[in-house]
Write an enzyme that holds these catalytic residues in place. Sequence first.
Site, mmCIF file in Angstrom:
data_model
loop_
_atom_site.group_PDB
_atom_site.id
_atom_site.type_symbol
_atom_site.label_atom_id
_atom_site.label_comp_id
_atom_site.label_asym_id
_atom_site.label_seq_id
_atom_site.Cartn_x
_atom_site.Cartn_y
_atom_site.Cartn_z
ATOM 1 N N HIS A 1 0.869 -1.176 0.000
ATOM 2 C CA HIS A 1 0.000 0.000 0.000
ATOM 3 C C HIS A 1 0.907 1.226 0.000
ATOM 4 C CE1 HIS A 1 -3.102 2.820 0.966
ATOM 5 N NE2 HIS A 1 -4.009 1.872 0.879
ATOM 6 N N GLU B 1 -6.819 5.541 -0.217
ATOM 7 C CA GLU B 1 -6.601 5.974 -1.606
ATOM 8 C C GLU B 1 -7.527 7.110 -2.017
ATOM 9 O OE1 GLU B 1 -5.051 1.727 -3.236
ATOM 10 O OE2 GLU B 1 -7.045 2.368 -3.825
ATOM 11 N N ARG C 1 -6.065 10.696 -2.563
ATOM 12 C CA ARG C 1 -5.544 10.982 -3.900
ATOM 13 C C ARG C 1 -6.684 11.064 -4.910
ATOM 14 N NH1 ARG C 1 -2.005 6.211 -4.736
ATOM 15 N NH2 ARG C 1 -2.813 5.622 -2.702
ATOM 16 N N ARG D 1 -1.026 0.526 -7.055
ATOM 17 C CA ARG D 1 -0.299 0.517 -5.782
ATOM 18 C C ARG D 1 1.182 0.188 -5.954
ATOM 19 N NH1 ARG D 1 -4.464 -2.496 -1.548
ATOM 20 N NH2 ARG D 1 -5.882 -0.732 -1.398
ATOM 21 N N HIS E 1 1.117 -4.881 2.914
ATOM 22 C CA HIS E 1 -0.264 -4.802 3.415
ATOM 23 C C HIS E 1 -0.927 -6.167 3.545
ATOM 24 C CE1 HIS E 1 -4.024 -2.979 4.280
ATOM 25 N NE2 HIS E 1 -4.597 -3.272 3.125
ATOM 26 N N HIS E 2 -0.703 -7.050 2.583
ATOM 27 C CA HIS E 2 -1.388 -8.346 2.617
ATOM 28 C C HIS E 2 -0.544 -9.356 1.855
ATOM 29 C CE1 HIS E 2 -5.135 -10.783 3.004
ATOM 30 N NE2 HIS E 2 -4.627 -11.406 1.951
ATOM 31 N N ARG F 1 -5.628 -9.153 -3.836
ATOM 32 C CA ARG F 1 -6.836 -9.333 -3.037
ATOM 33 C C ARG F 1 -7.728 -8.099 -3.129
ATOM 34 N NH1 ARG F 1 -8.419 -7.273 1.606
ATOM 35 N NH2 ARG F 1 -6.396 -6.243 1.820
#
Length: 449
Positions: free
Chosen positions: A242, A255, A258, A279, A381-382, A421
């Site tokens: 991220h 987000e 932005r 990203r 992030h994931h 994801r």
Amino acid sequence: AAEQADVVIIGSGGAGLSAAVTAHDLGKKVIVLEKMAMVGGNTNRAAGGLNAAETKPQAKLGIKDSIESHFNDTIKGGHYLNNPDLDHKLTDNAKYSVDFINDLGGDLNDVGMMAGASQKRAHRPTGGGFVGAEVVRTLYKASKDRNIDIRTMADAQKLIVKDGKVVGVQFKQGKKPAQIVHAKAVVIASGGFSANQAMVAKIDPKLKGFATTNQPGATGDGIIMGEKVGAATVDMKQIQTHPTVVPGNGEMITEAVRGNGAILVNKEGKRFINELQTRDVVSAAELKQTDKVGYLFFDNSVRKSLKAIETYIKKGLVTEGKTPEELAQKLGINADNLKTTLTEYAKFQADKKDAQFGRADMPRPLTEAPYYAVMVTPAVHHTMGGLRINTEAQVLNHKGNVIPGLFAAGEVTGGVHGGNRLGGNAMADIVTFGRIAGRNAAENPTGVI
Ligand code: ADP
């Protein structure tokens, strides 16, 4: 003699607690091991929603959605790397996960829109509250009401195997010597590895030095323990970053800031990227700037357009200046360049053409005082990859065979999200597969299902 349980669950996030309540309600003695001092894991931090289609809350709100659409969005969002069997299981059963949480006294009755979704299907508390905290609160209360044995500061270290079957877990609680608990089945629900920087950087050297949005317990222990007993992994290279995270504390800036008009500048006061790039691209550009940071810069008009910004201001994440110069001074960035950058940007905005970076959508000229900035850096992030499971949440070995007695659910597994994801699908994943793992671990711990 060592302790004995029917089902031992490693991790107390959304997946682990869903499995725990489910196995308990099938009459089993359940023990949950949680290495941190608090329950809930990374699930506590989930903001968006729980994606599900053809649900009762959707029907009440008149939202027309289909399981097929949820499935198609999920595999498209995952760049078609997803395991379609797992995604059918996920999308067919996600609606029961909404019922499960609501029937336990939770509130997932509001339904919102998330990126990558064709319909409103992100279920969250009424009024648009944070989904993760609500799900953890509900499941933790249900566990307490049932007297489920949840042990915090209990670090699972090793799976015990006998005659090719997983029969227990070795764990260490506080300063006590290592202990063993025997079980008919073990469910690994220990989350991802975003907070294990060494593991992340080894898999993807481009992510070396990245911070994380995750809680410190997300270190991939379950993947490592699983591999030691022969489990296969899948999609380990698929790691989501991220680009706008506050250095030091891992606070993520949505987000939408932005999207609603903010630009990114560096310490030299210059823009360096089309802010609306994906990203991974924005993250890579930030890392090339001085001190590997950028500043999200916006004005009062952007502030007024987005409620989330008030939260960031309250949390003390935002610096304010009456003029761009004052703001630049407070931040210690080049004020002359920042002024030039803003003059140029306002012209691009008026011309509807970003001559510098080709940003397509520039909704605001950023000329309304006061001015604001947040220092940001990319963060992990994931982690989409993890243990290979089948649709019954059984862990598979390298030949694709079931490892008897071993189940896994949630972010520790791979295959559900493919290469990317979608927001709202992690919550769907953890509750849905957590319940499947809990049921199968209770009813058929070693058998072929
Ligand atoms: P999910 O979203 O898949 O449920 P979470 O990150 O929410 O995953 O929860 C996973 C939990 O597992 C976290 O609370 C984490 O601290 C815990 N955990 C991770 N490794 C271990 C371990 N070795 N022993 C016990 N608990 C662990």
